[in-house]
Write a protein that holds these residues in place. Structure first.
Motif, mmCIF file in Angstrom:
data_model
loop_
_atom_site.group_PDB
_atom_site.id
_atom_site.type_symbol
_atom_site.label_atom_id
_atom_site.label_comp_id
_atom_site.label_asym_id
_atom_site.label_seq_id
_atom_site.Cartn_x
_atom_site.Cartn_y
_atom_site.Cartn_z
ATOM 1 N N ASN A 1 0.835 -1.370 -0.135
ATOM 2 C CA ASN A 1 0.213 -0.303 -0.094
ATOM 3 C C ASN A 1 1.149 1.296 -0.141
ATOM 4 O O ASN A 1 1.459 1.753 1.066
ATOM 5 C CB ASN A 1 -0.871 -0.160 1.040
ATOM 6 C CG ASN A 1 -1.241 -0.947 1.125
ATOM 7 O OD1 ASN A 1 -2.387 -1.709 0.907
ATOM 8 N ND2 ASN A 1 -1.307 -1.865 2.327
ATOM 9 N N PRO A 2 1.491 1.783 -0.990
ATOM 10 C CA PRO A 2 2.374 3.014 -1.115
ATOM 11 C C PRO A 2 1.686 4.261 -0.814
ATOM 12 O O PRO A 2 2.122 4.612 0.214
ATOM 13 C CB PRO A 2 2.997 2.729 -2.475
ATOM 14 C CG PRO A 2 1.931 2.006 -3.313
ATOM 15 C CD PRO A 2 1.434 1.146 -2.248
ATOM 16 N N SER A 3 0.686 4.142 -1.120
ATOM 17 C CA SER A 3 -0.249 5.239 -1.188
ATOM 18 C C SER A 3 -0.226 5.909 0.867
ATOM 19 O O SER A 3 -0.193 7.035 1.144
ATOM 20 C CB SER A 3 -1.281 5.364 -1.346
ATOM 21 O OG SER A 3 -1.827 5.356 -2.627
ATOM 22 N N TYR A 4 -0.173 4.073 1.376
ATOM 23 C CA TYR A 4 -0.043 4.903 3.067
ATOM 24 C C TYR A 4 0.845 4.246 3.576
ATOM 25 O O TYR A 4 0.980 4.633 4.929
ATOM 26 C CB TYR A 4 -1.193 3.646 3.542
ATOM 27 C CG TYR A 4 -2.591 4.167 2.992
ATOM 28 C CD1 TYR A 4 -3.255 5.269 2.810
ATOM 29 C CD2 TYR A 4 -3.046 3.292 1.586
ATOM 30 C CE1 TYR A 4 -4.405 5.962 2.335
ATOM 31 C CE2 TYR A 4 -4.365 3.397 1.186
ATOM 32 C CZ TYR A 4 -4.978 4.678 1.810
ATOM 33 O OH TYR A 4 -6.337 4.784 0.922
ATOM 34 N N SER A 5 2.230 4.226 2.857
ATOM 35 C CA SER A 5 3.418 3.638 3.424
ATOM 36 C C SER A 5 4.051 4.901 5.138
ATOM 37 O O SER A 5 4.739 4.249 5.316
ATOM 38 C CB SER A 5 4.548 3.591 2.639
ATOM 39 O OG SER A 5 4.988 4.874 1.993
ATOM 40 N N ASP A 6 4.166 5.892 4.118
ATOM 41 C CA ASP A 6 4.374 6.796 4.876
ATOM 42 C C ASP A 6 4.038 6.528 6.619
ATOM 43 O O ASP A 6 4.835 6.807 7.651
ATOM 44 C CB ASP A 6 4.252 8.245 4.834
ATOM 45 C CG ASP A 6 5.440 8.883 4.024
ATOM 46 O OD1 ASP A 6 6.386 8.050 3.655
ATOM 47 O OD2 ASP A 6 4.802 10.072 3.333
ATOM 48 N N ALA A 7 2.647 6.228 7.147
ATOM 49 C CA ALA A 7 2.275 5.827 8.164
ATOM 50 C C ALA A 7 2.190 4.745 8.474
ATOM 51 O O ALA A 7 2.704 4.924 9.959
ATOM 52 C CB ALA A 7 0.491 6.210 7.597
ATOM 53 N N LEU A 8 2.470 4.184 7.546
ATOM 54 C CA LEU A 8 2.834 2.746 7.880
ATOM 55 C C LEU A 8 4.093 2.312 8.515
ATOM 56 O O LEU A 8 4.423 1.505 9.697
ATOM 57 C CB LEU A 8 2.430 1.077 7.275
ATOM 58 C CG LEU A 8 1.321 1.631 6.743
ATOM 59 C CD1 LEU A 8 1.039 0.288 5.447
ATOM 60 C CD2 LEU A 8 0.537 0.849 7.780
#
Length: 370
Positions: A170-177
């Motif tokens: 899920n690269p769109s949410y990688s920062d949060a993860l």
């Protein structure tokens, strides 16, 4: 309490709230109790952490860190249990029972206790209880099951790997993860080392001492933790005690030397809102068990043994017995045996009594303990 800008103050039950939660989640349970205590209607959607549903794109769009609970109010999305309860207090206390005292001094004390309890490392407490066998604890279901404890240890070993895979998928949410992964790493320092974990337990004991002193300071026994009315601090404290009890720390934390906390825990379990929050685990299915090789093996053995006993008990010839078992439906109605799996037993204080009464709950898997 923080305010939410631009939010209309709704009347009671004017809007439908949807809570995304997991029944065994400590933070989900707090929000469920708050909703019931405030008498707010809401709908629920289970996010099955054990099956990795917290990393589904549909849920990450609500909370990019993949954490429960999340509250959805029409177009508003509120993640994090503390923010959710803030939102409920700010927007639904008008006409509903609130969770903060009106008196200024009591309100300040409530906020102080809330921050103290909310800041405790609950996940580290839970994981460490599974890692070490020398704690002298008496865990309750699901934490007393050796299979669950082994699964939890396996999950902890793979937790970083799971988050890395979720971020890659899920690269769109990688920062949060990735941020979540850093938080997990810092949290693990409290339970990976036995001495650090003992230090964590001592910190929990200091908080218990503070709450014991707070309860002892009230002349009126009808007071809750810091107010005549149930408050946000009570919801925090109720589920702190419940998790400690589930993990088996009650002897160390209150039974030996904190009598006021002991009485408080017995009393809080009589609350309908507390019971509703805890009982939400009862309806959670045991599908993993029913599809497991263990269950299928037990079922097959049961059928074989039952068939063997049936043949042995017949006085007629073997041929006659087989005819009875597999004969024409019009001649012999075939008897079907039903296998019923026994759920685990969880103890809870029975109302108006001093003893512990057992009730049935499902047996969760490793990642359900978060």
């Amino acid at each position: 309490m923080s305010s939410v800008v631009g939010v209309k103050m709704p009347e009671k039950n004017e809007v439908d709230l949807v809570l995304y939660y997991y029944p065994y989640s400590f933070y989900s349970q707090k929000v469920v109790m708050a909703l019931h205590q405030m008498q707010i209607k809401f709908k629920t959607k289970v996010v099955d952490i054990h099956k990795g549903k917290q990393f589904a794109d549909s849920f990450l769009s609500l909370n990019p860190k993949g954490e429960v609970p999340v509250l959805v109010d029409d177009v508003r999305v509120i993640p994090d249990s503390e923010k959710i309860i803030d939102y409920l207090e700010d927007n639904f206390a008008n006409g509903n029972p609130g969770l903060l005292p009106i008196d200024r001094d009591l309100r300040i004390r409530c906020e102080q206790l809330h921050q103290t309890i909310h800041g405790l490392k609950i996940e580290a407490l839970s994981f460490g209880a599974a890692m070490y066998d020398d704690l002298g604890i008496n865990p309750k279901p699901p934490y007393n099951c050796m299979t669950n404890r082994s699964q939890m240890k396996e999950y902890l070993e793979r937790r970083s790997e799971i988050l890395e895979a979720a971020a890659a998928k899920n690269p769109s949410y990688s920062d949060a993860l990735n941020k979540k992964q850093s938080e997990v790493f810092e949290e693990s320092k409290h339970w990976q080392d036995r001495d650090n974990y003992e230090g964590l337990l001592i910190h929990f004991e200091k908080v218990m001492d503070e709450c014991e002193a707070e309860l002892a300071s009230h002349d009126n026994q009808s007071w809750w933790l810091c107010s005549p009315e149930l408050t946000l601090a009570d919801i925090d404290f109720a589920f702190l005690l419940y998790r400690l009890w589930q993990l088996g720390f009650e002897r160390r934390m209150w039974e030996r030397n904190r009598p006021n906390v002991k009485r408080y825990f017995a009393r809080v379990q009589l609350l309908e809102s507390f019971h509703k929050a805890v009982s939400m685990t009862e309806g959670f299915p045991m599908m993993d068990f029913f599809t497991s090789p263990v269950f299928l093996g037990i079922l097959g053995t049961t059928v074989i043994l039952a068939g063997g006993y049936y043949l042995w008990s017949k006085k007629d010839s073997v041929g006659s017995a087989l005819s009875s078992l597999f004969g024409d439906e019009n001649q012999n109605q075939q008897q079907r045996s039903t296998f019923t799996a026994r759920p685990a037993r969880m103890a809870s204080y029975a109302p108006n009594s001093g003893y512990v009464k057992a009730r049935s709950v499902p047996n969760p898997k490793a990642s359900q303990f978060m």
